[in-house]
Scaffold this motif. Structure first.
Motif, PDB file in Angstrom:
ATOM      1  N   CYS A  19       0.855  -1.181   0.000  1.00  0.00           N
ATOM      2  CA  CYS A  19       0.000   0.000   0.000  1.00  0.00           C
ATOM      3  C   CYS A  19       0.893   1.234   0.000  1.00  0.00           C
ATOM      4  N   ILE A  20       0.292   2.396  -0.203  1.00  0.00           N
ATOM      5  CA  ILE A  20       1.029   3.663  -0.236  1.00  0.00           C
ATOM      6  C   ILE A  20       0.341   4.660   0.691  1.00  0.00           C
ATOM      7  N   ILE A  21       1.141   5.300   1.540  1.00  0.00           N
ATOM      8  CA  ILE A  21       0.656   6.424   2.336  1.00  0.00           C
ATOM      9  C   ILE A  21       1.358   7.668   1.794  1.00  0.00           C
ATOM     10  N   PRO A  22       0.614   8.609   1.222  1.00  0.00           N
ATOM     11  CA  PRO A  22       1.254   9.759   0.567  1.00  0.00           C
ATOM     12  C   PRO A  22       1.782  10.799   1.550  1.00  0.00           C
ATOM     13  N   ASP A  23       2.798  11.533   1.084  1.00  0.00           N
ATOM     14  CA  ASP A  23       3.301  12.726   1.784  1.00  0.00           C
ATOM     15  C   ASP A  23       3.684  12.468   3.235  1.00  0.00           C
ATOM     16  N   PRO A 124       0.762  -9.925   8.144  1.00  0.00           N
ATOM     17  CA  PRO A 124       2.211  -9.878   7.883  1.00  0.00           C
ATOM     18  C   PRO A 124       3.039  -9.911   9.158  1.00  0.00           C
ATOM     19  N   GLN A 125       4.100 -10.712   9.126  1.00  0.00           N
ATOM     20  CA  GLN A 125       5.039 -10.732  10.247  1.00  0.00           C
ATOM     21  C   GLN A 125       6.067  -9.621  10.112  1.00  0.00           C
ATOM     22  N   GLN A 126       6.402  -9.285   8.869  1.00  0.00           N
ATOM     23  CA  GLN A 126       7.436  -8.289   8.604  1.00  0.00           C
ATOM     24  C   GLN A 126       6.974  -7.385   7.468  1.00  0.00           C
ATOM     25  N   LEU A 127       7.266  -6.092   7.598  1.00  0.00           N
ATOM     26  CA  LEU A 127       6.920  -5.123   6.566  1.00  0.00           C
ATOM     27  C   LEU A 127       8.171  -4.392   6.110  1.00  0.00           C
ATOM     28  N   PHE A 128       8.225  -4.057   4.822  1.00  0.00           N
ATOM     29  CA  PHE A 128       9.253  -3.102   4.389  1.00  0.00           C
ATOM     30  C   PHE A 128       8.613  -1.737   4.223  1.00  0.00           C
ATOM     31  N   LEU A 129       9.340  -0.723   4.647  1.00  0.00           N
ATOM     32  CA  LEU A 129       8.936   0.662   4.470  1.00  0.00           C
ATOM     33  C   LEU A 129       9.927   1.296   3.513  1.00  0.00           C
ATOM     34  N   MET A 130       9.450   1.717   2.355  1.00  0.00           N
ATOM     35  CA  MET A 130      10.319   2.281   1.324  1.00  0.00           C
ATOM     36  C   MET A 130      10.059   3.776   1.176  1.00  0.00           C
ATOM     37  N   TYR A 131      11.136   4.553   1.290  1.00  0.00           N
ATOM     38  CA  TYR A 131      11.077   5.993   1.092  1.00  0.00           C
ATOM     39  C   TYR A 131      11.912   6.351  -0.140  1.00  0.00           C
ATOM     40  N   VAL A 196       5.903   3.713   0.837  1.00  0.00           N
ATOM     41  CA  VAL A 196       5.419   2.431   0.331  1.00  0.00           C
ATOM     42  C   VAL A 196       5.608   1.400   1.438  1.00  0.00           C
ATOM     43  N   ILE A 197       4.532   0.750   1.823  1.00  0.00           N
ATOM     44  CA  ILE A 197       4.590  -0.309   2.826  1.00  0.00           C
ATOM     45  C   ILE A 197       4.267  -1.618   2.139  1.00  0.00           C
ATOM     46  N   GLY A 198       5.108  -2.627   2.357  1.00  0.00           N
ATOM     47  CA  GLY A 198       4.875  -3.912   1.715  1.00  0.00           C
ATOM     48  C   GLY A 198       5.100  -5.077   2.651  1.00  0.00           C
ATOM     49  N   ASP A 199       4.316  -6.120   2.467  1.00  0.00           N
ATOM     50  CA  ASP A 199       4.536  -7.388   3.158  1.00  0.00           C
ATOM     51  C   ASP A 199       5.849  -7.963   2.625  1.00  0.00           C
ATOM     52  N   SER A 200       6.752  -8.331   3.513  1.00  0.00           N
ATOM     53  CA  SER A 200       8.079  -8.765   3.078  1.00  0.00           C
ATOM     54  C   SER A 200       8.046 -10.048   2.251  1.00  0.00           C
ATOM     55  N   ASN A 209      16.964   1.672 -14.653  1.00  0.00           N
ATOM     56  CA  ASN A 209      16.987   3.129 -14.607  1.00  0.00           C
ATOM     57  C   ASN A 209      17.547   3.654 -15.919  1.00  0.00           C
ATOM     58  N   GLU A 210      16.653   4.066 -16.803  1.00  0.00           N
ATOM     59  CA  GLU A 210      17.058   4.568 -18.110  1.00  0.00           C
ATOM     60  C   GLU A 210      17.211   6.085 -18.110  1.00  0.00           C
ATOM     61  N   SER A 211      17.018   6.713 -16.971  1.00  0.00           N
ATOM     62  CA  SER A 211      17.111   8.171 -16.891  1.00  0.00           C
ATOM     63  C   SER A 211      18.571   8.605 -16.730  1.00  0.00           C
ATOM     64  N   ASN A 212      18.771   9.896 -16.642  1.00  0.00           N
ATOM     65  CA  ASN A 212      20.116  10.439 -16.455  1.00  0.00           C
ATOM     66  C   ASN A 212      20.386  10.822 -15.008  1.00  0.00           C
ATOM     67  N   GLU A 213      19.498  10.423 -14.111  1.00  0.00           N
ATOM     68  CA  GLU A 213      19.640  10.752 -12.700  1.00  0.00           C
ATOM     69  C   GLU A 213      19.591   9.492 -11.840  1.00  0.00           C
ATOM     70  N   ARG A 214      20.218   9.562 -10.692  1.00  0.00           N
ATOM     71  CA  ARG A 214      20.193   8.469  -9.723  1.00  0.00           C
ATOM     72  C   ARG A 214      18.792   8.324  -9.131  1.00  0.00           C
ATOM     73  N   ARG A 215      18.381   7.079  -8.830  1.00  0.00           N
ATOM     74  CA  ARG A 215      17.094   6.816  -8.182  1.00  0.00           C
ATOM     75  C   ARG A 215      17.363   6.110  -6.862  1.00  0.00           C
ATOM     76  N   THR A 216      17.160   6.837  -5.768  1.00  0.00           N
ATOM     77  CA  THR A 216      17.519   6.320  -4.444  1.00  0.00           C
ATOM     78  C   THR A 216      16.276   6.036  -3.605  1.00  0.00           C
ATOM     79  N   VAL A 217      16.302   4.886  -2.955  1.00  0.00           N
ATOM     80  CA  VAL A 217      15.264   4.553  -1.975  1.00  0.00           C
ATOM     81  C   VAL A 217      15.958   4.116  -0.687  1.00  0.00           C
ATOM     82  N   ILE A 218      15.371   4.474   0.438  1.00  0.00           N
ATOM     83  CA  ILE A 218      15.823   3.969   1.733  1.00  0.00           C
ATOM     84  C   ILE A 218      14.770   2.976   2.203  1.00  0.00           C
ATOM     85  N   THR A 219      15.189   1.732   2.367  1.00  0.00           N
ATOM     86  CA  THR A 219      14.268   0.671   2.765  1.00  0.00           C
ATOM     87  C   THR A 219      14.533   0.277   4.215  1.00  0.00           C
TER      88      THR A 219
END
Length: 281
Positions: A19-23, A124-131, A196-200, A209-219
């Motif tokens: 699921c997604i929680i915005p902002d 879920p026993q474990q969740l990932f939180l992606m920023y 972004v919250i996901g069941d592990s 990543n086909e763009s010209n910029e880095r795409r970073t997530v902290i999980t």
């Protein structure tokens, strides 16, 4: 968010696996995280970059106390509480950054406690939180998931090898099933600062990543209701949890303290097992 929307988000997490929680993050913390992660990524050696060609990076959050602020971010914890998880426990986290012109991330699931008889439970026993620190699209490597794969067998399960093997991390063979496009996958596009919250257990990957910029997530990984789990699982969780570095400032340690996974019992913990058995459904 209204009670109706929160109910829909929780239902999506339980049935679809994400699921997604915005902002959730505000501009100030986003700016701080971008600065810190760019500095960390600039320090990577050529060998580290080669070793993580598919993921881009796997830098532990233990390298900088700024991540304590993110782990204990009030709006995220409020979001978890609104979904019914008022007492989560943190275990680990990584900076995962795909540089420009880098290949897909391989399909995998994060769960590693398959010896637990409750491993296929509906909760879920474990969740990932992606920023994500930038807006994501298929062009710059957004997340891909297979909805429902956290609970149901999927043909891809039988084709996957051990996640994060050297062959997968270095993306030496892009013809492997782990790098394939799947007919039942969907894209999860988000804005910077969304959560972004996901069941592990869900099968997930990312586009190249086909763009010209880095795409970073902290999980970050949390166990949403550790006390409801069996003692062998609690022991497993506590044993695999990241330790707070001794040299972190006291303020960072105090932010982390209520969220750390602990187990004081004497039951032998389960062992690490990322080989998912077939469920038969």
């Amino acid at each position: 968010m209204t009670t109706v929307i929160l109910k829909e988000i929780r239902e999506q997490l339980l049935t679809q696996g994400y699921c997604i929680i915005p902002d959730v993050l505000d501009p100030s913390i986003l700016h701080k995280l971008r600065q810190v992660t760019e500095g960390l990524l600039a320090q990577q050696s050529a060998e580290e970059i080669k070793r993580q060609r598919s993921t881009g990076s796997m830098i532990s959050i233990s390298v900088d106390p700024v991540f304590a602020e993110l782990i204990a971010w009030p709006k995220a914890l409020e979001g978890l509480a609104s979904l019914g998880y008022a007492d989560p426990r943190f275990t680990s986290g990584y900076v995962i950054s795909k540089p420009s012109q880098s290949p897909r991330l391989f399909w995998h699931y994060d769960y590693a406690c398959w010896d637990d008889p409750n491993g296929f439970g509906d909760v879920p026993q474990q969740l990932f939180l992606m920023y994500y620190l930038v807006d994501t699209t298929p062009e710059n490597g957004c997340l891909r998931v297979i909805p429902g794969s956290h609970l149901k067998d999927n043909p891809l399960h039988a084709e996957l090898e051990e996640a994060h093997s050297r062959q997968l991390a270095e993306a030496t063979n892009m013809e492997l099933p782990a790098f394939s496009l799947r007919p039942d996958e969907i894209n999860v596009e988000v804005k910077a600062g969304d959560l972004v919250i996901g069941d592990s257990r869900i099968l997930h990957a990312s586009h190249s990543n086909e763009s010209n910029e880095r795409r970073t997530v902290i999980t970050l990984w949390f166990h949403p209701d550790m006390q409801a789990l069996t003692e062998p699982v609690q022991g497993f969780i506590a044993g695999m949890s990241t330790k707070v570095p001794e040299d972190w400032p006291q303020a960072a340690k105090e932010m982390m303290a209520p969220l750390l996974a602990r187990y004081d019992g004497e039951v032998e913990p389960l062992k690490w097992n990322r080989h998912r058995p077939a469920r038969g459904c």
